[in-house]
Write an enzyme that holds these catalytic residues in place. Structure first.
Site, PDB file in Angstrom:
ATOM      1  N   ASN A  15       0.370 -44.934   9.297  1.00 15.73           N
ATOM      2  CA  ASN A  15       1.804 -44.874   9.564  1.00 15.73           C
ATOM      3  C   ASN A  15       2.281 -46.288   9.943  1.00 15.73           C
ATOM      4  O   ASN A  15       1.840 -46.852  10.948  1.00 15.73           O
ATOM      5  CB  ASN A  15       2.038 -43.875  10.705  1.00 15.73           C
ATOM      6  N   HIS A  18       5.836 -48.709  12.989  1.00 15.52           N
ATOM      7  CA  HIS A  18       6.037 -49.648  14.091  1.00 15.52           C
ATOM      8  C   HIS A  18       5.951 -51.115  13.673  1.00 15.52           C
ATOM      9  O   HIS A  18       6.308 -51.993  14.446  1.00 15.52           O
ATOM     10  CB  HIS A  18       5.145 -49.288  15.267  1.00 15.52           C
ATOM     11  N   HIS A  51       8.191 -42.628   8.589  1.00 10.49           N
ATOM     12  CA  HIS A  51       9.157 -41.648   9.103  1.00 10.49           C
ATOM     13  C   HIS A  51      10.543 -42.285   9.059  1.00 10.49           C
ATOM     14  O   HIS A  51      10.832 -43.224   9.790  1.00 10.49           O
ATOM     15  CB  HIS A  51       8.751 -41.297  10.544  1.00 10.49           C
ATOM     16  N   ARG A  53      13.781 -41.954  10.281  1.00  8.79           N
ATOM     17  CA  ARG A  53      14.487 -41.186  11.320  1.00  8.79           C
ATOM     18  C   ARG A  53      15.985 -41.234  11.093  1.00  8.79           C
ATOM     19  O   ARG A  53      16.503 -42.178  10.493  1.00  8.79           O
ATOM     20  CB  ARG A  53      14.153 -41.758  12.711  1.00  8.79           C
ATOM     21  N   ARG A  57      15.615 -46.121  13.381  1.00 10.72           N
ATOM     22  CA  ARG A  57      15.135 -47.071  14.393  1.00 10.72           C
ATOM     23  C   ARG A  57      13.934 -47.887  13.900  1.00 10.72           C
ATOM     24  O   ARG A  57      13.648 -48.929  14.459  1.00 10.72           O
ATOM     25  CB  ARG A  57      14.780 -46.353  15.691  1.00 10.72           C
ATOM     26  N   GLU A  78       7.732 -38.740   6.295  1.00  6.78           N
ATOM     27  CA  GLU A  78       8.018 -37.814   7.395  1.00  6.78           C
ATOM     28  C   GLU A  78       9.529 -37.702   7.517  1.00  6.78           C
ATOM     29  O   GLU A  78      10.235 -38.719   7.550  1.00  6.78           O
ATOM     30  CB  GLU A  78       7.431 -38.341   8.697  1.00  6.78           C
ATOM     31  N   THR A 109       7.821 -38.342  18.086  1.00 10.24           N
ATOM     32  CA  THR A 109       7.858 -36.914  17.765  1.00 10.24           C
ATOM     33  C   THR A 109       7.025 -36.164  18.800  1.00 10.24           C
ATOM     34  O   THR A 109       5.808 -36.145  18.732  1.00 10.24           O
ATOM     35  CB  THR A 109       7.313 -36.686  16.339  1.00 10.24           C
ATOM     36  N   GLU A 159       0.165 -30.306   9.193  1.00  8.31           N
ATOM     37  CA  GLU A 159      -0.428 -31.376  10.004  1.00  8.31           C
ATOM     38  C   GLU A 159      -0.370 -30.903  11.451  1.00  8.31           C
ATOM     39  O   GLU A 159       0.714 -30.591  11.963  1.00  8.31           O
ATOM     40  CB  GLU A 159       0.333 -32.685   9.814  1.00  8.31           C
ATOM     41  N   HIS A 202      -1.197 -37.922  15.571  1.00  4.27           N
ATOM     42  CA  HIS A 202      -0.375 -38.277  16.729  1.00  4.27           C
ATOM     43  C   HIS A 202      -1.263 -38.671  17.913  1.00  4.27           C
ATOM     44  O   HIS A 202      -2.064 -37.882  18.381  1.00  4.27           O
ATOM     45  CB  HIS A 202       0.576 -37.169  17.186  1.00  4.27           C
TER      46      HIS A 202
HETATM   47  N1  PXP Z   1       1.898 -37.702  12.078  1.00  6.56           N
HETATM   48  C1  PXP Z   1       3.193 -37.400  12.310  1.00  6.56           C
HETATM   49  C2  PXP Z   1       3.776 -36.206  11.649  1.00  6.56           C
HETATM   50  C3  PXP Z   1       3.989 -38.222  13.133  1.00  6.56           C
HETATM   51  O1  PXP Z   1       5.273 -37.919  13.342  1.00  6.56           O
HETATM   52  C4  PXP Z   1       3.410 -39.387  13.681  1.00  6.56           C
HETATM   53  C5  PXP Z   1       4.234 -40.316  14.495  1.00  6.56           C
HETATM   54  O2  PXP Z   1       4.761 -39.684  15.542  1.00  6.56           O
HETATM   55  C6  PXP Z   1       2.065 -39.653  13.414  1.00  6.56           C
HETATM   56  C7  PXP Z   1       1.329 -38.783  12.623  1.00  6.56           C
HETATM   57  C8  PXP Z   1       1.383 -40.867  13.960  1.00  6.56           C
HETATM   58  O3  PXP Z   1       1.332 -40.836  15.337  1.00  6.56           O
HETATM   59  P1  PXP Z   1       0.881 -42.145  16.105  1.00  6.56           P
HETATM   60  O4  PXP Z   1       1.897 -43.192  15.792  1.00  6.56           O
HETATM   61  O5  PXP Z   1       0.877 -41.721  17.515  1.00  6.56           O
HETATM   62  O6  PXP Z   1      -0.479 -42.515  15.579  1.00  6.56           O
END
Ligand code: PXP
Length: 251
Positions: A15, A18, A51, A53, A57, A78, A109, A159, A202
């Site tokens: 992901n 960030h 994602h 949003r 952001r 996402e 999330t 997931e 997550h």
């Molecule tokens: N999977 C989903 C569906 C998410 O929304 C997120 C981010 O919140 C992640 C995985 C990745 O989570 P993290 O950034 O905490 O690794």
């Protein structure tokens, strides 16, 4: 019983939200999440997760097409279950769309989608995504009720939200961590029995990924914040490689 074979190799979806968060902090175009996607592809990541949003952001609309053009890796978008996001998904046709709950004020999330409580709202969204050939996933808590709701909706993938498991570990609560892990393992097995492919994500880190990666029914982990944080110190290549090693060691 409509069970799918469990796969040996656990896919790693990275992901890259960030990277965009850091970019947006200064309003320019550096660091570019597309460059992150290219690095993930170069070091053997299995997919890119982003994602979009409602408040944009981190990832922005224009990033999606740029990511899709830059790499051949499958894109897992996402998205909240809204008409706006549905239209964007149908336009971009990512490999997969993971429907997540979204609250404007939340930092991330924070919980799973209430697929059971929102059945009627989700029916047209899931079916339109599926009709467009997009692999639909629902980001849910590892609960039988939610899994059953995913089955009724015809979602091929779920997931499981690993946030509670991750928090228990951070709190040093070994009992809760073990029971959260057992719950995710149980629901992963049940998902397979239902013919649904289970993923998880997550809050996963080098420290807590192995017990999750060892759950044989899981097909994919999606990991973001920790990898981008580690990348500051060791580079994204090394962070993804290390996570990959830990996941492989767990299997
Ligand atoms: N999977 C989903 C569906 C998410 O929304 C997120 C981010 O919140 C992640 C995985 C990745 O989570 P993290 O950034 O905490 O690794």
């Amino acid at each position: 019983m409509n069970s799918l074979p469990t796969s040996g190799k656990l896919r790693l979806g990275v992901n890259i939200d960030h990277v965009a968060t850091i970019r947006n902090a200064r309003g320019g175009d550096h660091p570019d999440p597309v460059r992150a996607a290219e690095i993930v592809a170069a070091v053997g990541g299995d997919g890119i997760t982003a994602h979009l949003r409602e408040d944009r952001r981190h990832i922005r609309d224009e990033d999606l097409a740029r990511i899709q053009t830059a790499t051949d890796l499958p894109l897992n978008l996402e998205m909240a279950a809204t008409e706006e996001m549905l239209e964007i998904a149908l336009r971009h046709k990512p490999h997969a769309a993971c429907i997540v709950p979204e609250k404007r004020e939340e930092r991330t999330t924070e919980g799973g989608l209430d697929a059971a409580g929102q059945h009627n709202r989700l029916v047209p969204i899931v079916s339109r995504l599926r009709d467009a050939g997009i692999r639909v996933s629902l980001f849910i808590e590892a609960e039988e009720r939610q899994l059953e709701a995913a089955r009724l909706l015809g979602a091929p993938v779920v997931e499981f939200h690993t946030g509670e498991y991750a928090h228990a570990g951070l709190d040093g609560d070994a009992g809760r961590e073990a029971s959260e892990l057992a719950r995710i393992a149980r629901m992963s097995a049940l998902a397979r029995e239902m013919g649904i492919e289970p993923h998880a994500g997550h809050g996963l880190t080098y420290e807590n990924v192995k017990p999750i990666a060892a759950i044989p029914e899981l097909a994919e982990l999606n990991i973001g914040h920790y990898l981008v944080g580690e990348a500051v110190f060791v580079g994204l290549e090394n962070a993804v490689r290390r996570m990959r090693e830990l996941m492989d060691e767990a299997r």
